[in-house]
Scaffold this motif. Structure first.
Motif, PDB file in Angstrom:
ATOM      1  N   UNK A 155       0.828  -1.200   0.000  1.00  0.00           N
ATOM      2  CA  UNK A 155       0.000   0.000   0.000  1.00  0.00           C
ATOM      3  C   UNK A 155       0.867   1.256   0.000  1.00  0.00           C
ATOM      4  N   UNK A 156       0.389   2.276  -0.694  1.00  0.00           N
ATOM      5  CA  UNK A 156       1.064   3.558  -0.624  1.00  0.00           C
ATOM      6  C   UNK A 156       1.047   4.023   0.829  1.00  0.00           C
ATOM      7  N   UNK A 157       2.064   4.777   1.228  1.00  0.00           N
ATOM      8  CA  UNK A 157       2.159   5.198   2.620  1.00  0.00           C
ATOM      9  C   UNK A 157       0.951   6.031   3.036  1.00  0.00           C
ATOM     10  N   UNK A 191      -1.954   4.024   4.121  1.00  0.00           N
ATOM     11  CA  UNK A 191      -1.854   3.565   5.503  1.00  0.00           C
ATOM     12  C   UNK A 191      -2.267   4.686   6.461  1.00  0.00           C
ATOM     13  N   UNK A 192      -1.896   5.915   6.131  1.00  0.00           N
ATOM     14  CA  UNK A 192      -2.313   7.069   6.940  1.00  0.00           C
ATOM     15  C   UNK A 192      -3.836   7.192   6.919  1.00  0.00           C
ATOM     16  N   UNK A 193      -4.429   6.987   5.748  1.00  0.00           N
ATOM     17  CA  UNK A 193      -5.888   7.051   5.631  1.00  0.00           C
ATOM     18  C   UNK A 193      -6.557   6.043   6.561  1.00  0.00           C
ATOM     19  N   UNK A 194      -6.018   4.838   6.585  1.00  0.00           N
ATOM     20  CA  UNK A 194      -6.599   3.808   7.445  1.00  0.00           C
ATOM     21  C   UNK A 194      -6.492   4.207   8.909  1.00  0.00           C
ATOM     22  N   UNK A 249       3.020  11.884  15.281  1.00  0.00           N
ATOM     23  CA  UNK A 249       2.436  10.762  16.002  1.00  0.00           C
ATOM     24  C   UNK A 249       2.461   9.477  15.174  1.00  0.00           C
ATOM     25  N   UNK A 250       2.367   9.612  13.849  1.00  0.00           N
ATOM     26  CA  UNK A 250       2.354   8.439  12.980  1.00  0.00           C
ATOM     27  C   UNK A 250       3.752   8.042  12.505  1.00  0.00           C
ATOM     28  N   UNK A 251       4.700   8.933  12.698  1.00  0.00           N
ATOM     29  CA  UNK A 251       6.062   8.625  12.273  1.00  0.00           C
ATOM     30  C   UNK A 251       6.249   8.668  10.769  1.00  0.00           C
ATOM     31  N   UNK A 252       5.530   9.581  10.113  1.00  0.00           N
ATOM     32  CA  UNK A 252       5.643   9.730   8.662  1.00  0.00           C
ATOM     33  C   UNK A 252       5.914  11.189   8.335  1.00  0.00           C
ATOM     34  N   UNK A 303       4.320  15.359   4.162  1.00  0.00           N
ATOM     35  CA  UNK A 303       3.855  15.190   2.785  1.00  0.00           C
ATOM     36  C   UNK A 303       2.881  14.018   2.674  1.00  0.00           C
ATOM     37  N   UNK A 304       3.174  12.926   3.371  1.00  0.00           N
ATOM     38  CA  UNK A 304       2.279  11.766   3.330  1.00  0.00           C
ATOM     39  C   UNK A 304       0.950  12.077   4.005  1.00  0.00           C
ATOM     40  N   UNK A 305       1.000  12.822   5.121  1.00  0.00           N
ATOM     41  CA  UNK A 305      -0.234  13.234   5.788  1.00  0.00           C
ATOM     42  C   UNK A 305      -1.028  14.168   4.883  1.00  0.00           C
TER      43      UNK A 305
END
Length: 240
Positions: free
Chosen positions: A12-14, A17-20, A46-49, A52-54
Motif C-alpha cells: 500500500x502507498x504510505x 496507511x495514513x488514511x486507514x 504521532x504516525x512517524x511519517x 507530505x504523506x499526511x
C-alpha cells in the motif's frame, strides 16, 4: 523448490496507511461532522511519517468530500465517518473522467440547442419539476443529485433526438460518476442549480445559441473537480 518467483505482494502507498489510521482515529474517538482533525504536523509526528504523506492523505479525503481543509484554519470532518473509497478506484475514475466530460460537453451542448428549438409545454414542465426537486434537496442539506439527474434527462427528452438520447444512455454510468464528483464540491450544488435555471430560461425563450452556451458553461463547471488536480503518486515518502 525455490520461492523466488512466488506471487508479488502489493504494498500500500504510505498515505493509504495514513488514511486507514485516520479512519480508525475518527471511529474510536467518536468524532463527527464539524470536528477538527489534529494539525498535519502533529499527525505526522504521532504516525512517524512525513508531513507530505499526511497532506496527501488529507487531499484524498478532500477529493471524496469527507473533510474540508480551511486555509489557515485546520481540517474539519464533513461527515460522521471516514468511509474512504479505495484509492485504486479513485485513480481509475480520475483516468477516465476527462473523456466523459468531453463527451458530455459535446452531446449536452447540442441537446440544449435542440431543446430550445423543439421543446413542448410538457418538456418545460418536466424541467421545472426537476429544478424544484433539486432545490428541495439542497434546502435539506443534500447535494441535489436526483434533481440534477432529472433536469439533464428532461433536457435530453426535450431535444427529441433518438440518436443523441441513445448516446447519452450509453454513457449513463459514467455521467453519474461525473455528477457525484461535481456535486460534492463545496458550494457546487447551489451553483449548478443557478446554471440549470439559466439553461431552462434560454430553452423556454426558444434561444438555441444561448441555451447551448449556458449548457457549455455548466458542463465546464462540472469539469472543475478536485479529483483532476490530485496526483496519486505525489510526495509519498516515509520520512520528512
Amino acid at each position: 523448490m525455490s520461492d523466488a518467483l512466488r506471487p508479488m505482494e502489493s504494498k500500500p502507498r504510505l498515505y493509504e496507511q495514513v488514511l486507514d489510521r485516520l479512519r480508525r482515529y475518527v471511529a474510536e474517538g467518536g468524532l463527527g461532522a464539524g470536528d477538527r482533525l489534529p494539525p498535519e504536523r502533529d499527525l505526522a509526528a504521532r504516525l512517524g511519517v512525513s508531513r507530505a504523506s499526511v497532506k496527501q492523505a488529507i487531499v484524498v479525503l478532500e477529493v471524496q468530500g469527507l473533510v474540508e481543509a480551511r486555509h489557515g484554519g485546520g481540517t474539519y470532518l464533513v461527515r460522521d465517518t471516514l468511509d474512504v473509497e479505495p484509492v485504486d478506484q479513485l485513480v481509475e475514475r480520475r483516468r477516465r473522467l476527462p473523456d466523459v466530460l468531453d463527451a458530455r460537453e459535446a452531446l449536452e451542448t447540442k441537446l440544449a440547442e435542440l431543446a430550445a428549438e423543439r421543446r413542448t409545454d410538457e418538456d418545460i414542465a418536466a424541467m421545472d419539476s426537476a429544478l424544484a426537486r433539486m432545490q428541495a434537496e439542497i434546502a435539506a442539506g443534500e447535494h441535489g443529485v436526483e434533481g440534477d439527474r432529472l433536469f439533464h434527462a428532461a433536457v435530453t427528452a426535450a431535444a427529441h433526438s433518438g440518436i443523441l438520447a441513445e448516446f447519452m444512455r450509453s454513457i449513463a454510468e459514467q455521467i453519474t460518476e461525473s455528477r457525484h464528483e461535481s456535486l460534492r464540491q463545496p458550494s457546487r450544488p447551489t451553483r449548478s442549480f443557478t446554471q440549470h435555471r439559466a439553461i431552462l430560461n434560454a430553452i423556454v425563450a426558444q434561444q438555441p445559441r444561448q441555451a447551448a452556451a449556458a449548457m457549455r458553461r455548466h458542463v465546464q463547471t462540472v469539469a472543475k473537480v478536485r479529483l483532476l488536480d490530485w496526483d496519486p503518486e505525489e510526495n509519498d515518502s516515509p520520512s520528512a
